[in-house]
Design an enzyme around this catalytic site. Structure first.
Site, PDB file in Angstrom:
ATOM      1  CD  GLU A 176      -5.711   5.233   0.403  1.00  0.00           C
ATOM      2  OE1 GLU A 176      -4.689   5.943   0.538  1.00  0.00           O
ATOM      3  OE2 GLU A 176      -5.953   4.271   1.164  1.00  0.00           O
TER       4      GLU A 176
ATOM      5  CG  HIS B 124      -1.803   1.164   1.360  1.00  0.00           C
ATOM      6  ND1 HIS B 124      -3.127   1.124   1.026  1.00  0.00           N
ATOM      7  CD2 HIS B 124      -1.560   2.432   1.760  1.00  0.00           C
ATOM      8  CE1 HIS B 124      -3.662   2.320   1.217  1.00  0.00           C
ATOM      9  NE2 HIS B 124      -2.717   3.136   1.669  1.00  0.00           N
ATOM     10  CD  GLU B 125       1.300   3.524   3.748  1.00  0.00           C
ATOM     11  OE1 GLU B 125       1.365   4.557   3.056  1.00  0.00           O
ATOM     12  OE2 GLU B 125       0.317   3.270   4.479  1.00  0.00           O
TER      13      GLU B 125
ATOM     14  CG  HIS C 133       0.250   6.163  -0.721  1.00  0.00           C
ATOM     15  ND1 HIS C 133      -0.771   6.846  -1.308  1.00  0.00           N
ATOM     16  CD2 HIS C 133      -0.296   5.528   0.352  1.00  0.00           C
ATOM     17  CE1 HIS C 133      -1.906   6.641  -0.613  1.00  0.00           C
ATOM     18  NE2 HIS C 133      -1.633   5.837   0.389  1.00  0.00           N
TER      19      HIS C 133
HETATM   20 ZN    ZN Z   1      -3.085   5.163   1.788  1.00  0.00          ZN
END
Ligand code: ZN
Length: 541
Positions: free
Chosen positions: A335, A305-306, A309
């Site tokens: 996101e 997830h990160e 980003h």
């Molecule tokens: Zn996030």
């Protein structure tokens, strides 16, 4: 998972011909401005140099924020609040100088603003919009928000650990009052909640957002309950009750993040209580995670997830650093990048065909007998949770819609801060069929409101909506996607995202960017279809 970052960087006042300006521009391509007359070109260079210099200054705020979340001892909070407030005041003063406002107004009315390239026009228009918003906000309010933000977050840490709402309540009273004041300053003619939302998702309005959320709720609300109650349930015990030594996890997740394209020469991974990603500069992207020796998903999907980003930050055009064409479009679009890698890639069968041998080498004791198919099925377990960041993909958006409705009601004066815990529990019971046993697992679980991030929650679900819509377009354009992913070849997917999302900066509004990238207006239909398709069969639905 939460992502804390500074708001889009905004322009400042200062003389661009300083030593500092030269340092910022070192190694950066010059913006092509040759076709404009010299005075116009000089004005453009002066305005953009100022914006870059204030972006560098504001990035120091990001360093302090990263340190606060990863390293700061509890007793250091008071001094950090002083630092944050002083720095915020300096940044605000630079951003709101009359001289920079003059330059931007002149540029907007002149040949750059009217006949420049799309990037140049967007840079001038958005820098001026940002400037005017900032200039309407008193310095006192900016400093107070920074100070109260740090102090309230410290109070939140204590309140959550003791499950003691009364420790946080006065801070939230103060914070929501400040946010209402901020909304009135920033956009006097706009609905207060829309004004706050606009900082995170430019152009987004709560009434149309509520329509997208309604479509999503109708599509997955009942489906989530049926998954949770299904007699056939994926067995994921090996994932959450296994042996996953932290050192092996660190090596494994670092290898996975590198393989999907996260550049560790321009970033790093650290441990934190609440994972996030923050860009401290064009070549310094920090991602964080937390470790659980018994469960793999927390760190693996947290890092995917990160890193998603991070890939966005690392894919922005660095020659436009500090200027709108080199900044992320919105938090919702941000996101979408993290959710796409975390869920639509990381939970897919092709991904595990590539990744499982790597995972088996890292965790032989637990994964020796697990197949890619079994892993894929285990990752589709739906289990209602009190905690948003631990929620499965199907129930996740219900958590977000709850917060959206409550915070909007508080901002609009329809709900008192003091009544938040009761309203939370009542709504949670209605949506999930279970009632939080304490406030730590209810209203106190997230840091956002104490950090002043009001209007931020909806961007999580918008990210899921955008991600599913983008992935449907990727599949249309890249018919070999599954075969590539199964070989560990992520470059075609990353290139697609680089060209259609990352490289555009915030030149387009988020809804226009998604429409241009996918060929269709924003809709929850793709997310609903994707969730049903991936989560139905493992639950016999
Ligand atoms: Zn996030």
């Amino acid at each position: 998972m939460q992502r804390l970052r500074n708001l889009p960087r905004r322009p400042c006042d200062a003389d661009c011909r300083t030593r500092c300006g030269e340092i910022i521009l070192a190694g950066v391509d010059l913006i092509p401005t040759g076709r404009f007359p010299a005075p116009v070109r000089d004005c453009f260079v002066a305005a953009t140099d100022h914006a870059r210099r204030v972006a560098v200054l504001a990035s120091v705020e990001a360093v302090l924020g990263w340190d606060e979340q990863t390293m700061l001892p509890a007793a250091g909070g008071a001094h950090r609040a002083d630092q944050a407030a002083e720095l915020a005041a300096v940044v605000h003063r630079e951003r709101t100088s009359a001289e920079q406002g003059e330059r931007l107004r002149m540029l907007a009315a002149g040949p750059v603003g009217q006949a420049g390239s799309e990037d140049e026009r967007a840079a001038v228009r958005l820098l001026l919009d940002d400037y005017e918003k900032q200039a309407r906000t008193p310095a006192r309010l900016v400093a107070e928000l920074a100070r109260v933000g740090v102090e309230a977050q410290q109070a939140w840490v204590r309140a959550r650990s003791e499950s003691a709402w009364h420790l946080l309540e006065p801070w939230l009273e103060r914070m929501f009052a400040l946010k209402r004041e901020l909304a009135a300053c920033r956009a006097p003619g706009l609905d207060a909640y829309d004004a706050l939302l606009d900082d995170f998702e430019p152009g987004c309005r709560w009434r149309s957002l509520a329509g997208v959320f309604r479509e999503l709720r109708e599509g997955v609300g009942e489906f989530a309950r049926r998954c949770a109650a299904a007699s056939r349930r994926p067995d994921d015990r090996f994932l959450i009750e296994g042996a996953y030594p932290v050192d092996s996890q660190r090596t494994f997740v670092t290898a996975v993040a590198s393989r999907i394209g996260f550049d560790f020469r321009r970033g790093r991974l650290d441990a934190t209580a609440h994972p996030f990603c923050t860009a401290l500069g064009p070549d310094d992207c920090r991602i964080t995670t937390r470790w659980n020796e018994r469960a793999l998903p927390s760190a693996l999907f947290g890092v995917l997830h990160e890193a998603g980003h991070g890939l966005y930050e690392q894919g922005l055009r660095r020659q436009w650093y500090g200027l709108p064409p080199g900044e992320a479009a919105s938090l919702g679009v941000h996101e979408s990048q993290s959710r796409l890698w975390e869920n639509l890639v990381g939970r897919s069968l092709p991904f595990w065909r590539w990744c499982l041998p790597l995972a088996r080498r890292a965790f032989p004791e637990t994964l020796a007998a697990v197949s890619a198919e079994r892993m894929g099925e285990a990752l589709a377990a739906v289990r209602p949770s009190f905690i948003r960041v631990e929620a499965d993909e199907v129930t996740y958006n219900l958590h977000v819609m709850l917060r959206f409705d409550l915070e909007r009601a508080v901002v609009h004066g329809e709900l008192a801060v003091a009544d938040l815990p009761a309203a939370w529990n009542e709504r949670f019971a209605a949506d999930f069929g279970i009632r939080p046993p304490d406030d730590a697992r209810g209203v106190l679980q997230d840091i956002h409101w104490s950090a002043g991030l009001v209007g931020y929650f909806p961007t999580y679900t918008l990210g899921n909506v955008y991600a599913a819509q983008l992935m449907a377009a990727v599949r249309r354009d890249l018919p070999d996607l599954d075969a590539d992913v199964a070989q560990g070849h992520f470059a075609p997917l990353l290139d697609w995202l680089r060209q259609r999302v990352h490289a555009l900066g915030r030149v387009l509004t988020p809804d226009r960017l998604i429409e241009q990238a996918t060929g269709a207006p924003v809709s929850a239909a793709w997310l609903v279809a994707s969730l049903r398709e991936r989560y139905g069969p493992p639950h016999g639905l």
